[in-house]
Write an enzyme that holds these catalytic residues in place. Structure first.
Site, PDB file in Angstrom:
ATOM      1  N   CYS A 178      -9.564   6.824   2.201  1.00 51.53           N
ATOM      2  CA  CYS A 178     -10.407   7.478   1.303  1.00 51.53           C
ATOM      3  C   CYS A 178      -9.228   7.319   0.164  1.00 51.53           C
ATOM      4  CB  CYS A 178     -10.633   8.682   1.770  1.00 51.53           C
ATOM      5  SG  CYS A 178     -11.958   8.854   2.908  1.00 51.53           S
TER       6      CYS A 178
ATOM      7  N   CYS B 295      -0.795  -2.335 -10.448  1.00 50.88           N
ATOM      8  CA  CYS B 295      -2.108  -2.165  -9.848  1.00 50.88           C
ATOM      9  C   CYS B 295      -1.858  -0.428 -10.149  1.00 50.88           C
ATOM     10  CB  CYS B 295      -2.238  -2.501  -8.660  1.00 50.88           C
ATOM     11  SG  CYS B 295      -1.097  -1.815  -7.419  1.00 50.88           S
TER      12      CYS B 295
END
Ligand SMILES: [Zn+2]
Length: 390
Positions: free
Chosen positions: A198, A348
């Site tokens: 998640c 990132c």
């Protein structure tokens, strides 16, 4: 074992205060006095006080489950608040168990709460599960999910399962005497890194509420012995389509945990089983790294550094370093947008995807590519404190 309270025999008779509190249960013959006394005598163990654990613990407490155990060793993080409704803003930084205990006691002072500030492991799971009647699995990772399943099979406790990802969820009741277990469905875990967590893939804030309440419903039904439990059925929840489908599950005679000739007769090393060695993050070998401080210094000095952002466009919208955006998955077909002669710093969110990108580029002949250690999160922590984190 760390526990705040010792096991006390719980009298199953109800006081007048309890009778009034549970009157909406008592007036239904399917629950009634007998059912409420069963709830009071019941001992439910909730694994985790996070997304699924929040509605589970809150509703089971309100409904009058007598003894609730909660296992958690985590601290409330600001990013938890979007879905972990048992915790409030003021609880950030507190132990989840302390925060949860306060809320649960506030809802129902009759609750006998047992908190376990431990990481559930092969060494402690069996002993712990034996002290409870039902286990509700609110974990978010594969090693713990397999551990909970196997420990439930070995101790004969029903495993009320739920899982969530992005907009979808699953629920079932595993490891009952007649029904299948989680391993009947998935004998082996997926390869590490294939299924995003998640934290990587996101989750709609209500989803743990939806699935956790389904789990709580199943727990109550199992205790009361009423209705049609989710045994042998996998409920699939699609919140965007708002569709509930179910798959029939059969007990697999070949199941390594609950089959006719089980190979799992004791708990194993679940990190190793799931291909995870220790807790460290995988670091790609041979990729030169750059720290955010160095990048800042070189940008300020006007040096030619090409910033390659390999996140997704919706992440770029949250915050960016003004880099050239090519999501990791698009890199092979958009490699012609990059110049092999320039120094490239790939980044990132945290450094994992950009390490893969840097490795790919080096194999493709880009010799001057580096990975930004810690990603844009490190930049927000150490260079620009006004930058939003996510
Ligand atoms: Zn099985």
């Amino acid at each position: 074992m760390a526990t705040t309270t010792d096991v006390k025999p719980v009298p199953a008779t109800l006081t007048n205060d309890e009778i009034l509190r549970y009157s909406r249960h008592l007036i239904m013959p399917e629950v009634g006095m007998e059912g409420q006394q069963k709830l009071k005598a019941a001992r439910v163990l909730c694994i985790g006080a996070g997304g699924l654990g929040s509605p589970l613990a809150l509703y089971l407490t309100a409904a009058g489950v007598g003894t609730l155990g909660v296992v958690d060793f985590d601290v409330v993080d600001y990013t938890n608040l979007q879905r972990q409704i048992i915790h409030s803003t003021a609880d950030v930084g507190r132990k989840k168990l302390d925060s949860a205990a306060e809320k649960l006691k506030g809802i129902n002072p009759f609750l006998h709460l047992r908190t376990f500030e431990i990481k559930l492991t092969s060494a402690n799971a069996l002993e712990l599960f034996r002290e409870f009647d039902v286990v509700a699995d609110g974990t978010d990772n594969f090693p713990t999910r397999y551990l909970v399943n196997d420990a439930c099979v070995l101790t004969g406790k029903p495993n009320v399962y739920g899982s969530i990802f992005r907009f979808e969820g699953q629920a079932s009741v595993f490891a009952t005497e007649q029904g299948p277990c989680y391993r009947c469905l998935y004998p082996e875990p997926p390869p590490p890194g294939l299924v995003p967590s998640c934290a990587e893939g996101g989750v709609l804030g209500i989803l743990p509420g939806l699935v956790g309440v389904l789990q709580a419903t199943e727990v109550l039904k199992l205790i009361l012995g009423i209705g049609d439990p989710l045994i042998g059925r996998l409920l699939l929840i699609d919140s965007l389509g708002m569709k509930f489908r179910e798959l029939k599950l059969r007990k697999n005679p070949e199941c390594p945990a609950c089959g006719t000739h089980p190979t799992i007769t004791k708990l194993i090393d679940y990190n190793e089983f799931c291909g995870i060695r220790g807790e460290e993050k995988p670091v790609e070998a041979g990729i030169p790294e750059m720290q955010v401080e160095e990048l800042k210094r070189r940008l300020d000095a006007g040096e030619d550094v090409f910033i390659l952002d390999v996140r997704e466009p919706h992440e770029y919208q949250i915050c960016n370093l003004g880099g050239h955006l090519i999501p990791l998955g698009d890199l092979p077909k958009r490699i012609n947008e990059l110049d092999t002669s320039r120094e490239i710093v790939a980044h990132c969110k945290m450094g994992g995807r950009s390490a893969k990108a840097a490795q790919f580029l080096r194999q493709a002949g880009f010799t001057k590519v580096k990975n930004l250690t810690g990603g844009i999160t490190a930049w927000a922590d150490r260079i620009d404190r006004t930058m939003p984190k996510y």
